[in-house]
Design a protein around this motif. Sequence first.
Motif, mmCIF file in Angstrom:
data_model
loop_
_atom_site.group_PDB
_atom_site.id
_atom_site.type_symbol
_atom_site.label_atom_id
_atom_site.label_comp_id
_atom_site.label_asym_id
_atom_site.label_seq_id
_atom_site.Cartn_x
_atom_site.Cartn_y
_atom_site.Cartn_z
ATOM 1 N N VAL A 65 43.877 42.034 43.770
ATOM 2 C CA VAL A 65 43.096 41.018 43.073
ATOM 3 C C VAL A 65 41.858 40.741 43.907
ATOM 4 C CG1 VAL A 65 43.051 38.653 42.228
ATOM 5 C CG2 VAL A 65 45.162 39.987 42.093
ATOM 6 N N PRO A 66 40.656 41.000 43.394
ATOM 7 C CA PRO A 66 39.446 40.791 44.187
ATOM 8 C C PRO A 66 39.292 39.344 44.615
ATOM 9 C CG PRO A 66 38.975 42.068 42.221
ATOM 10 C CD PRO A 66 40.375 41.539 42.069
ATOM 11 N N ARG A 67 38.925 39.152 45.879
ATOM 12 C CA ARG A 67 38.761 37.799 46.394
ATOM 13 C C ARG A 67 37.565 37.096 45.765
ATOM 14 N NH1 ARG A 67 40.767 34.520 50.156
ATOM 15 N NH2 ARG A 67 42.335 35.994 50.809
ATOM 16 N N HIS A 68 36.606 37.847 45.211
ATOM 17 C CA HIS A 68 35.486 37.158 44.559
ATOM 18 C C HIS A 68 35.945 36.449 43.295
ATOM 19 C CE1 HIS A 68 35.390 40.862 42.028
ATOM 20 N NE2 HIS A 68 34.996 40.016 41.101
ATOM 21 N N ALA A 69 37.107 36.885 42.742
ATOM 22 C CA ALA A 69 37.634 36.238 41.546
ATOM 23 C C ALA A 69 38.483 35.030 41.895
ATOM 24 C CB ALA A 69 38.458 37.233 40.723
ATOM 25 N N ALA A 70 39.157 35.099 43.025
ATOM 26 C CA ALA A 70 40.010 33.982 43.433
ATOM 27 C C ALA A 70 40.153 34.029 44.946
ATOM 28 C CB ALA A 70 41.370 34.101 42.773
ATOM 29 N N SER A 71 39.697 32.981 45.601
ATOM 30 C CA SER A 71 39.667 32.982 47.051
ATOM 31 C C SER A 71 40.385 31.762 47.592
ATOM 32 C CB SER A 71 38.213 32.966 47.531
ATOM 33 O OG SER A 71 37.582 31.783 47.085
ATOM 34 N N GLN A 98 44.845 27.368 33.800
ATOM 35 C CA GLN A 98 44.692 28.499 32.877
ATOM 36 C C GLN A 98 43.441 29.308 33.220
ATOM 37 O OE1 GLN A 98 47.626 28.635 31.249
ATOM 38 N NE2 GLN A 98 47.790 26.666 32.326
ATOM 39 N N ARG A 99 42.382 28.633 33.668
ATOM 40 C CA ARG A 99 41.177 29.361 34.103
ATOM 41 C C ARG A 99 41.488 30.199 35.342
ATOM 42 N NH1 ARG A 99 38.548 24.441 32.877
ATOM 43 N NH2 ARG A 99 38.513 23.863 35.082
ATOM 44 N N LEU A 100 42.266 29.631 36.257
ATOM 45 C CA LEU A 100 42.646 30.358 37.469
ATOM 46 C C LEU A 100 43.435 31.613 37.105
ATOM 47 C CD1 LEU A 100 42.593 30.238 40.599
ATOM 48 C CD2 LEU A 100 44.803 29.065 40.456
ATOM 49 N N MET A 122 42.335 35.621 37.715
ATOM 50 C CA MET A 122 43.185 36.553 38.442
ATOM 51 C C MET A 122 43.810 37.607 37.520
ATOM 52 S SD MET A 122 45.231 34.188 41.189
ATOM 53 C CE MET A 122 44.381 33.231 42.447
ATOM 54 N N ASN A 123 43.439 37.560 36.239
ATOM 55 C CA ASN A 123 43.961 38.511 35.245
ATOM 56 C C ASN A 123 45.473 38.424 35.103
ATOM 57 O OD1 ASN A 123 41.376 39.660 34.641
ATOM 58 N ND2 ASN A 123 41.496 40.829 36.554
ATOM 59 N N ILE A 124 45.999 37.205 35.177
ATOM 60 C CA ILE A 124 47.430 36.979 35.008
ATOM 61 C C ILE A 124 47.720 36.719 33.533
ATOM 62 C CG2 ILE A 124 49.402 35.557 35.644
ATOM 63 C CD1 ILE A 124 48.225 37.113 37.973
ATOM 64 N N THR A 125 48.609 37.487 32.956
ATOM 65 C CA THR A 125 48.990 37.295 31.559
ATOM 66 C C THR A 125 50.483 37.015 31.399
ATOM 67 O OG1 THR A 125 49.324 39.680 31.234
ATOM 68 C CG2 THR A 125 47.131 38.781 30.733
ATOM 69 N N GLU A 126 51.277 37.291 32.436
ATOM 70 C CA GLU A 126 52.721 37.114 32.363
ATOM 71 C C GLU A 126 53.195 36.163 33.458
ATOM 72 O OE1 GLU A 126 54.767 38.276 30.161
ATOM 73 O OE2 GLU A 126 53.669 39.897 29.165
ATOM 74 N N ALA A 127 54.173 35.333 33.095
ATOM 75 C CA ALA A 127 54.827 34.513 34.111
ATOM 76 C C ALA A 127 55.642 35.418 35.033
ATOM 77 C CB ALA A 127 55.711 33.466 33.449
ATOM 78 N N SER A 128 56.167 34.841 36.101
ATOM 79 C CA SER A 128 56.846 35.604 37.151
ATOM 80 C C SER A 128 55.873 36.558 37.837
ATOM 81 C CB SER A 128 58.050 36.379 36.604
ATOM 82 O OG SER A 128 59.100 35.513 36.266
ATOM 83 N N ASP A 136 38.788 40.444 51.430
ATOM 84 C CA ASP A 136 38.466 41.347 50.339
ATOM 85 C C ASP A 136 39.399 41.215 49.142
ATOM 86 O OD1 ASP A 136 36.321 42.391 51.719
ATOM 87 O OD2 ASP A 136 37.558 43.913 52.721
ATOM 88 N N TYR A 137 40.698 41.259 49.391
ATOM 89 C CA TYR A 137 41.630 41.317 48.270
ATOM 90 C C TYR A 137 42.869 40.477 48.515
ATOM 91 C CZ TYR A 137 39.008 45.318 46.480
ATOM 92 O OH TYR A 137 38.020 46.118 45.986
ATOM 93 N N GLY A 138 43.420 39.990 47.415
ATOM 94 C CA GLY A 138 44.768 39.478 47.406
ATOM 95 C C GLY A 138 45.634 40.533 46.752
ATOM 96 N N VAL A 139 46.943 40.324 46.770
ATOM 97 C CA VAL A 139 47.873 41.300 46.207
ATOM 98 C C VAL A 139 48.696 40.647 45.107
ATOM 99 C CG1 VAL A 139 49.799 42.858 46.681
ATOM 100 C CG2 VAL A 139 47.990 42.550 48.390
#
Length: 210
Positions: free
Chosen positions: A192-198, A142-144, A148-154, A165-168
């Motif tokens: 999605v910034p890589r500093h938030a999730a790498s 849930q922290r992950l 990554m600012n994920i609020t919805e499944a799928s 730099d970024y994920g998509v």
Amino acid sequence: MLEVYLFVNPLANQCVQDEKNVLRLANDSDKQIQFQFVPLLNINVIQRTLKNQGIQLNDWQEQNRQSQMLYRVILDYKAALFQGKKRGRNFLIAMQSAMLKAKQHYSEELVRDVAEACKIDLDMFMEDRDGQLAKQAFQADQRLASEMNITEASSAVVFDCDQYDYGVLLEHFNYATLADLVNGTLDPFHNVPRHAASCEAFQAAQLHVL
């Protein structure tokens, strides 16, 4: 190497299809792809579950029941993962098949039957599913999602470990969209910034998973 985080509601038919798309891509692609199915549990997931079942969103008793059931399924999945990623995925897929296709109700008997069918050490599994490590793994997921600012499944987040730099982020994707992104023919969006999730976050998400 590519890393794919797929955020799922374990008991949603669309997420089952998303899981199949990721597994198919990992099998079809000539690129090295690591992937993680990350169970998501929040108010959006619960309300969408109620809506799909035709249940009123203000039915608080049913909302609580659904929330508790999803939580238990997720803890079971995390406990199965402790015995290996393949066994964990097989357990999740088998539970989804039993509950979504065969319309079986969640129960201790069903969990035991599925675990045994997936060749999971039952004694270890039954201890782990109620242990602190499974709960900590759930909280880490849930922290992950929050990072990554994920609020919805799928939702899927794809990282190229050679690009720092970024994920998509892909929301409500299909196989073709996912394949186009992995093959570099889809323009990135919802970065999605890589500093938030790498790549390190991917490893942290699999903590205790053998």
